[in-house]
Design a protein around this motif. Structure first.
Motif, PDB file in Angstrom:
ATOM      1  N   SER A 198     -37.261  17.811  -2.295  1.00 19.55           N
ATOM      2  CA  SER A 198     -38.268  18.759  -1.827  1.00 19.55           C
ATOM      3  C   SER A 198     -39.489  18.824  -2.737  1.00 19.55           C
ATOM      4  CB  SER A 198     -37.652  20.158  -1.711  1.00 19.55           C
ATOM      5  OG  SER A 198     -37.170  20.605  -2.967  1.00 19.55           O
ATOM      6  N   VAL A 199     -39.367  18.372  -3.983  1.00 21.94           N
ATOM      7  CA  VAL A 199     -40.493  18.433  -4.921  1.00 21.94           C
ATOM      8  C   VAL A 199     -41.202  17.090  -5.061  1.00 21.94           C
ATOM      9  CG1 VAL A 199     -41.148  18.848  -7.327  1.00 21.94           C
ATOM     10  CG2 VAL A 199     -39.513  20.356  -6.214  1.00 21.94           C
ATOM     11  N   LEU A 200     -40.449  16.010  -5.180  1.00 26.42           N
ATOM     12  CA  LEU A 200     -41.053  14.710  -5.475  1.00 26.42           C
ATOM     13  C   LEU A 200     -41.411  13.901  -4.238  1.00 26.42           C
ATOM     14  CD1 LEU A 200     -38.915  13.502  -8.527  1.00 26.42           C
ATOM     15  CD2 LEU A 200     -41.085  14.734  -8.534  1.00 26.42           C
ATOM     16  N   TYR A 201     -40.755  14.175  -3.112  1.00 27.00           N
ATOM     17  CA  TYR A 201     -40.940  13.315  -1.942  1.00 27.00           C
ATOM     18  C   TYR A 201     -41.799  13.928  -0.851  1.00 27.00           C
ATOM     19  CZ  TYR A 201     -37.460   9.987  -3.637  1.00 27.00           C
ATOM     20  OH  TYR A 201     -36.784   9.037  -4.372  1.00 27.00           O
ATOM     21  N   VAL A 202     -42.307  15.118  -1.016  1.00 29.21           N
ATOM     22  CA  VAL A 202     -43.130  15.768   0.006  1.00 29.21           C
ATOM     23  C   VAL A 202     -44.434  16.240  -0.621  1.00 29.21           C
ATOM     24  CG1 VAL A 202     -41.136  16.512   1.348  1.00 29.21           C
ATOM     25  CG2 VAL A 202     -42.057  18.021  -0.405  1.00 29.21           C
ATOM     26  N   GLY A 203     -45.439  16.476   0.244  1.00 30.23           N
ATOM     27  CA  GLY A 203     -46.713  17.010  -0.234  1.00 30.23           C
ATOM     28  C   GLY A 203     -47.375  16.093  -1.236  1.00 30.23           C
ATOM     29  N   ASP A 204     -47.728  16.669  -2.365  1.00 31.17           N
ATOM     30  CA  ASP A 204     -48.367  15.883  -3.427  1.00 31.17           C
ATOM     31  C   ASP A 204     -47.363  15.455  -4.494  1.00 31.17           C
ATOM     32  OD1 ASP A 204     -47.845  18.387  -4.317  1.00 31.17           O
ATOM     33  OD2 ASP A 204     -49.762  18.698  -5.341  1.00 31.17           O
ATOM     34  N   GLY A 205     -46.109  15.310  -4.126  1.00 33.78           N
ATOM     35  CA  GLY A 205     -45.087  14.883  -5.070  1.00 33.78           C
ATOM     36  C   GLY A 205     -45.321  13.480  -5.580  1.00 33.78           C
TER      37      GLY A 205
END
Length: 215
Positions: A44-51
């Motif tokens: 959820s932190v590294l693979y989505v958005g600006d991760g």
């Protein structure tokens, strides 16, 4: 993998089924809850958005900055801040590694003593200390690869033991189930007897009151 059964095998309980249930709860908490939470944080932190891994260029990123040893630190660092996140993961790994070294060496020492006698304990302890010292000097990736390899090798004898003891486990589980069923039936009979006694006492009390009223 096969390390915790040593601890549960040393427990003194009336019924091995009860200790087996405790062992399964430990595996569930450790493997399902803790590992799943860590994986969800990374995803959820590294693979989505600006991760860091949201771009899809995994080969370049993993070769340069992200490895299997720091991926959790990066994920928690983006949420808590680079410093606190890295310290949080490092402290967790410290306690995990320290407790693992103590427990695994104890279990191994017990196995060596059972297989080869007490004379083999001292040589094994020396060998274990040498490997612990070497592990602190080698690269993190190599240490993790070796740990994964030996963890997977532990599955082989444990899988053989599981198949060999499946009949005994099934017998113990059935005996426990039959005992629970018998206990439930006995409690039901006790409840019925208690209810019948209370009903008889009520009828007797009514009869006494009626007799007193007639007098």
């Amino acid at each position: 993998m096969g390390s915790t059964p040593h601890a549960h095998a040393l427990a003194e309980v009336k019924n091995p089924h009860e200790q087996g249930v405790v062992a399964m709860i430990g595996v569930f908490v450790d493997t399902i809850i803790v590992v799943t939470m860590t994986a969800l944080v990374v995803l959820s932190v590294l693979y989505v958005g600006d991760g860091a891994l949201a771009t899809g260029d995994y080969a370049a990123l993993t070769a340069e900055t992200i490895t299997k040893t720091n991926i959790a630190q990066m994920a928690f660092g983006q949420f808590f801040g680079a410093g606190p996140g890295a310290w949080f993961v490092a402290i967790c790994l410290l306690f995990f590694a320290f407790s693992t070294i103590l427990s695994w060496n104890l279990f191994a020492k017990l196995n060596v003593e059972w297989l080869f006698g007490k004379k083999a304990v001292v040589p094994f302890t020396v060998i274990a200390l040498v490997f612990i010292f070497m592990g602190s000097l080698l690269s993190n990736d190599l240490v993790w690869e070796l740990a994964d390899m030996f963890n997977q090798l532990m599955v082989i004898p444990n899988a053989i033991a599981l198949f060999a003891l499946s009949g005994a486990v099934l017998s113990i589980a059935n005996a426990k189930h039959d005992k629970l069923a018998a206990d439930v039936h006995e409690e039901k009979l006790e409840d019925e007897a208690r209810a019948a006694f209370n009903e008889a006492a009520k009828r007797e009390a009514k009869a006494e009151k009626k007799a007193e009223g007639e007098l």
